[in-house]
Design a protein around this motif. Structure first.
Motif, PDB file in Angstrom:
ATOM      1  N   VAL A  10     -20.976  -1.295  16.338  1.00 14.31           N
ATOM      2  CA  VAL A  10     -22.592  -0.895  16.931  1.00 14.31           C
ATOM      3  C   VAL A  10     -23.429  -1.420  17.474  1.00 14.31           C
ATOM      4  CG1 VAL A  10     -24.457   0.659  16.212  1.00 14.31           C
ATOM      5  CG2 VAL A  10     -22.253   1.869  15.423  1.00 14.31           C
ATOM      6  N   CYS A  11     -23.847  -1.414  18.474  1.00 13.92           N
ATOM      7  CA  CYS A  11     -24.805  -2.256  18.710  1.00 13.92           C
ATOM      8  C   CYS A  11     -26.213  -1.421  19.433  1.00 13.92           C
ATOM      9  CB  CYS A  11     -23.833  -3.272  19.565  1.00 13.92           C
ATOM     10  SG  CYS A  11     -23.088  -2.391  21.410  1.00 13.92           S
ATOM     11  N   LEU A  12     -26.680  -1.721  20.614  1.00 15.43           N
ATOM     12  CA  LEU A  12     -27.540  -1.836  21.165  1.00 15.43           C
ATOM     13  C   LEU A  12     -27.288  -0.469  22.244  1.00 15.43           C
ATOM     14  CD1 LEU A  12     -30.365  -0.100  21.574  1.00 15.43           C
ATOM     15  CD2 LEU A  12     -31.254  -2.875  22.905  1.00 15.43           C
ATOM     16  N   GLY A  13     -26.784  -1.058  23.026  1.00 16.15           N
ATOM     17  CA  GLY A  13     -26.340  -0.483  24.523  1.00 16.15           C
ATOM     18  C   GLY A  13     -24.639   0.053  24.640  1.00 16.15           C
ATOM     19  N   ASN A  14     -24.260  -0.234  23.233  1.00 13.77           N
ATOM     20  CA  ASN A  14     -22.759  -0.067  23.489  1.00 13.77           C
ATOM     21  C   ASN A  14     -21.812  -0.395  25.092  1.00 13.77           C
ATOM     22  OD1 ASN A  14     -20.367   3.028  23.244  1.00 13.77           O
ATOM     23  ND2 ASN A  14     -20.535   0.797  23.145  1.00 13.77           N
ATOM     24  N   ILE A  15     -22.626  -1.477  25.849  1.00  7.68           N
ATOM     25  CA  ILE A  15     -21.955  -2.188  26.755  1.00  7.68           C
ATOM     26  C   ILE A  15     -21.558  -3.880  27.039  1.00  7.68           C
ATOM     27  CG2 ILE A  15     -22.947  -0.559  28.728  1.00  7.68           C
ATOM     28  CD1 ILE A  15     -24.773  -2.627  29.691  1.00  7.68           C
ATOM     29  N   CYS A  16     -21.899  -4.375  25.534  1.00  9.38           N
ATOM     30  CA  CYS A  16     -21.374  -5.661  25.726  1.00  9.38           C
ATOM     31  C   CYS A  16     -20.884  -5.558  24.328  1.00  9.38           C
ATOM     32  CB  CYS A  16     -23.311  -6.904  25.615  1.00  9.38           C
ATOM     33  SG  CYS A  16     -23.995  -6.050  27.296  1.00  9.38           S
ATOM     34  N   ARG A  17     -22.293  -6.125  22.922  1.00 15.65           N
ATOM     35  CA  ARG A  17     -21.285  -6.487  21.863  1.00 15.65           C
ATOM     36  C   ARG A  17     -20.094  -5.808  21.257  1.00 15.65           C
ATOM     37  NH1 ARG A  17     -26.764  -7.929  19.182  1.00 15.65           N
ATOM     38  NH2 ARG A  17     -27.045  -5.281  20.657  1.00 15.65           N
ATOM     39  N   SER A  18     -20.487  -3.988  20.913  1.00 17.03           N
ATOM     40  CA  SER A  18     -19.554  -3.563  20.011  1.00 17.03           C
ATOM     41  C   SER A  18     -18.575  -3.204  21.368  1.00 17.03           C
ATOM     42  CB  SER A  18     -20.333  -1.890  19.743  1.00 17.03           C
ATOM     43  OG  SER A  18     -20.754  -1.237  21.280  1.00 17.03           O
ATOM     44  N   TRP A  48     -28.633   4.756  27.274  1.00 16.39           N
ATOM     45  CA  TRP A  48     -29.064   4.763  28.353  1.00 16.39           C
ATOM     46  C   TRP A  48     -27.743   4.444  29.602  1.00 16.39           C
ATOM     47  CZ3 TRP A  48     -30.979   0.739  24.800  1.00 16.39           C
ATOM     48  CH2 TRP A  48     -31.919   1.215  24.574  1.00 16.39           C
ATOM     49  N   HIS A  49     -26.813   3.760  28.900  1.00 18.69           N
ATOM     50  CA  HIS A  49     -25.474   3.399  29.089  1.00 18.69           C
ATOM     51  C   HIS A  49     -24.396   4.108  29.054  1.00 18.69           C
ATOM     52  CE1 HIS A  49     -27.942  -0.083  30.662  1.00 18.69           C
ATOM     53  NE2 HIS A  49     -28.172  -0.120  29.107  1.00 18.69           N
ATOM     54  N   ALA A  50     -24.626   5.538  29.049  1.00 18.11           N
ATOM     55  CA  ALA A  50     -23.394   6.623  28.275  1.00 18.11           C
ATOM     56  C   ALA A  50     -22.243   7.003  29.091  1.00 18.11           C
ATOM     57  CB  ALA A  50     -24.329   7.277  28.159  1.00 18.11           C
ATOM     58  N   PRO A 127     -26.046 -11.946  18.270  1.00 21.38           N
ATOM     59  CA  PRO A 127     -27.151 -11.923  18.875  1.00 21.38           C
ATOM     60  C   PRO A 127     -26.837 -11.344  20.361  1.00 21.38           C
ATOM     61  CG  PRO A 127     -26.277 -14.573  18.893  1.00 21.38           C
ATOM     62  CD  PRO A 127     -25.510 -13.559  18.127  1.00 21.38           C
ATOM     63  N   ASP A 128     -27.999 -10.231  21.519  1.00 27.93           N
ATOM     64  CA  ASP A 128     -27.805  -9.521  22.153  1.00 27.93           C
ATOM     65  C   ASP A 128     -27.813 -10.365  23.562  1.00 27.93           C
ATOM     66  OD1 ASP A 128     -28.296  -7.626  24.610  1.00 27.93           O
ATOM     67  OD2 ASP A 128     -30.136  -7.241  23.278  1.00 27.93           O
ATOM     68  N   PRO A 129     -26.505 -10.015  24.304  1.00 31.58           N
ATOM     69  CA  PRO A 129     -26.286 -11.772  25.476  1.00 31.58           C
ATOM     70  C   PRO A 129     -27.202 -11.107  26.387  1.00 31.58           C
ATOM     71  CG  PRO A 129     -24.544  -9.820  24.794  1.00 31.58           C
ATOM     72  CD  PRO A 129     -25.353  -9.872  24.078  1.00 31.58           C
ATOM     73  N   TYR A 130     -27.368  -9.696  26.704  1.00 31.11           N
ATOM     74  CA  TYR A 130     -27.955  -9.379  28.216  1.00 31.11           C
ATOM     75  C   TYR A 130     -28.807  -9.572  28.844  1.00 31.11           C
ATOM     76  CZ  TYR A 130     -28.649  -4.860  30.607  1.00 31.11           C
ATOM     77  OH  TYR A 130     -28.221  -4.038  31.664  1.00 31.11           O
ATOM     78  N   TYR A 131     -29.854 -10.393  28.495  1.00 27.26           N
ATOM     79  CA  TYR A 131     -30.897 -10.997  29.178  1.00 27.26           C
ATOM     80  C   TYR A 131     -30.239 -12.417  29.115  1.00 27.26           C
ATOM     81  CZ  TYR A 131     -32.673  -5.990  29.064  1.00 27.26           C
ATOM     82  OH  TYR A 131     -33.410  -5.218  29.531  1.00 27.26           O
ATOM     83  N   GLY A 132     -29.570 -13.437  28.883  1.00 28.22           N
ATOM     84  CA  GLY A 132     -29.352 -14.775  28.364  1.00 28.22           C
ATOM     85  C   GLY A 132     -27.976 -14.332  29.535  1.00 28.22           C
TER      86      GLY A 132
HETATM   87  P1  4NP Z   1     -25.265  -4.341  23.897  1.00 29.27           P
HETATM   88  O1  4NP Z   1     -26.232  -5.263  24.985  1.00 29.27           O
HETATM   89  O2  4NP Z   1     -26.035  -3.657  22.599  1.00 29.27           O
HETATM   90  O3  4NP Z   1     -24.684  -5.455  22.902  1.00 29.27           O
HETATM   91  O4  4NP Z   1     -24.350  -2.961  24.226  1.00 29.27           O
HETATM   92  C1  4NP Z   1     -27.264  -4.514  25.334  1.00 29.27           C
HETATM   93  C2  4NP Z   1     -27.130  -3.514  26.177  1.00 29.27           C
HETATM   94  C3  4NP Z   1     -28.441  -3.186  27.537  1.00 29.27           C
HETATM   95  C4  4NP Z   1     -29.419  -3.316  26.738  1.00 29.27           C
HETATM   96  C5  4NP Z   1     -29.602  -3.418  26.210  1.00 29.27           C
HETATM   97  C6  4NP Z   1     -28.770  -5.059  25.286  1.00 29.27           C
HETATM   98  N1  4NP Z   1     -30.524  -2.863  27.461  1.00 29.27           N
HETATM   99  O5  4NP Z   1     -31.273  -2.589  27.262  1.00 29.27           O
HETATM  100  O6  4NP Z   1     -30.227  -2.167  28.764  1.00 29.27           O
END
Ligand code: 4NP
Length: 160
Positions: A10-18, A48-50, A127-132
């Motif tokens: 499990v992560c936040l968006g389920n589009i990067c880490r998990s 949001w990304h379902a 670490p969340d990579p989304y904004y980096g």
């Molecule tokens: P994730 O990364 O939790 O590793 O999938 C993120 C993906 C999207 C967002 C944040 C983190 N977002 O804010 O949309």
């Protein structure tokens, strides 16, 4: 044969880490002959990304290491805590969010930080990579490759 061990990342968006964790772990259990004994999925605390494929930057970084990420995002549900044997979260916010589903703390012992299983890295969160930048995606994969070996060792002892 016994029912497979059920593992959820499990992560936040389920589009990067998990989804990357799912891909790395799936590749590892296939290589080690555990594909029929461990079932793996991933989910996000946010919805949001379902329905989407993983982020293209994550897919590319994973593809460069030989992992094909093709899962579709979904939001975690309260039922996941009873349905899965082990729920591994990427950071402490994920941990707080999941534990808020578990008011009686009956599932405490199956919700764990992924980095508890890392041995070669000192990080305590993925670490969340989304904004980096690109490096963030490489660090995610480094941590996942390290921790997934520990996760497999843990599950093997649980299955033994
Ligand atoms: P994730 O990364 O939790 O590793 O999938 C993120 C993906 C999207 C967002 C944040 C983190 N977002 O804010 O949309």
């Amino acid at each position: 044969m016994a029912a497979p061990f059920r593992l959820l990342f499990v992560c936040l968006g389920n589009i990067c880490r998990s989804p990357a964790a799912e891909g790395v772990m799936r590749s590892l259990i296939e290589a080690k002959g555990f594909a029929d004994r461990i079932s793996i999925r991933s989910a996000g605390t946010g919805g949001w990304h379902a329905g989407k494929l993983p982020d293209q930057r994550m897919r590319t970084a994973a593809q460069n290491r030989g992992y094909d990420l093709s899962s579709r995002a979904r939001q975690v549900t309260e039922n996941d805590l009873s349905d899965y044997d082990l729920v591994l979260v990427m950071d402490r916010q994920n941990l707080r969010d999941l534990k808020s589903f578990d008011r009686a703390s009956q599932f405490d012992s199956k919700i764990r930080l992924f980095c508890d299983f890392c041995t070669d890295h000192q990080e305590t969160e993925v670490p969340d990579p989304y904004y980096g930048g690109e490096q963030g995606f490489e660090l995610v994969l480094d941590l996942l490759e390290d921790g997934c070996r520990g996760v497999l060792a843990h599950i093997r002892s649980a299955l033994a």
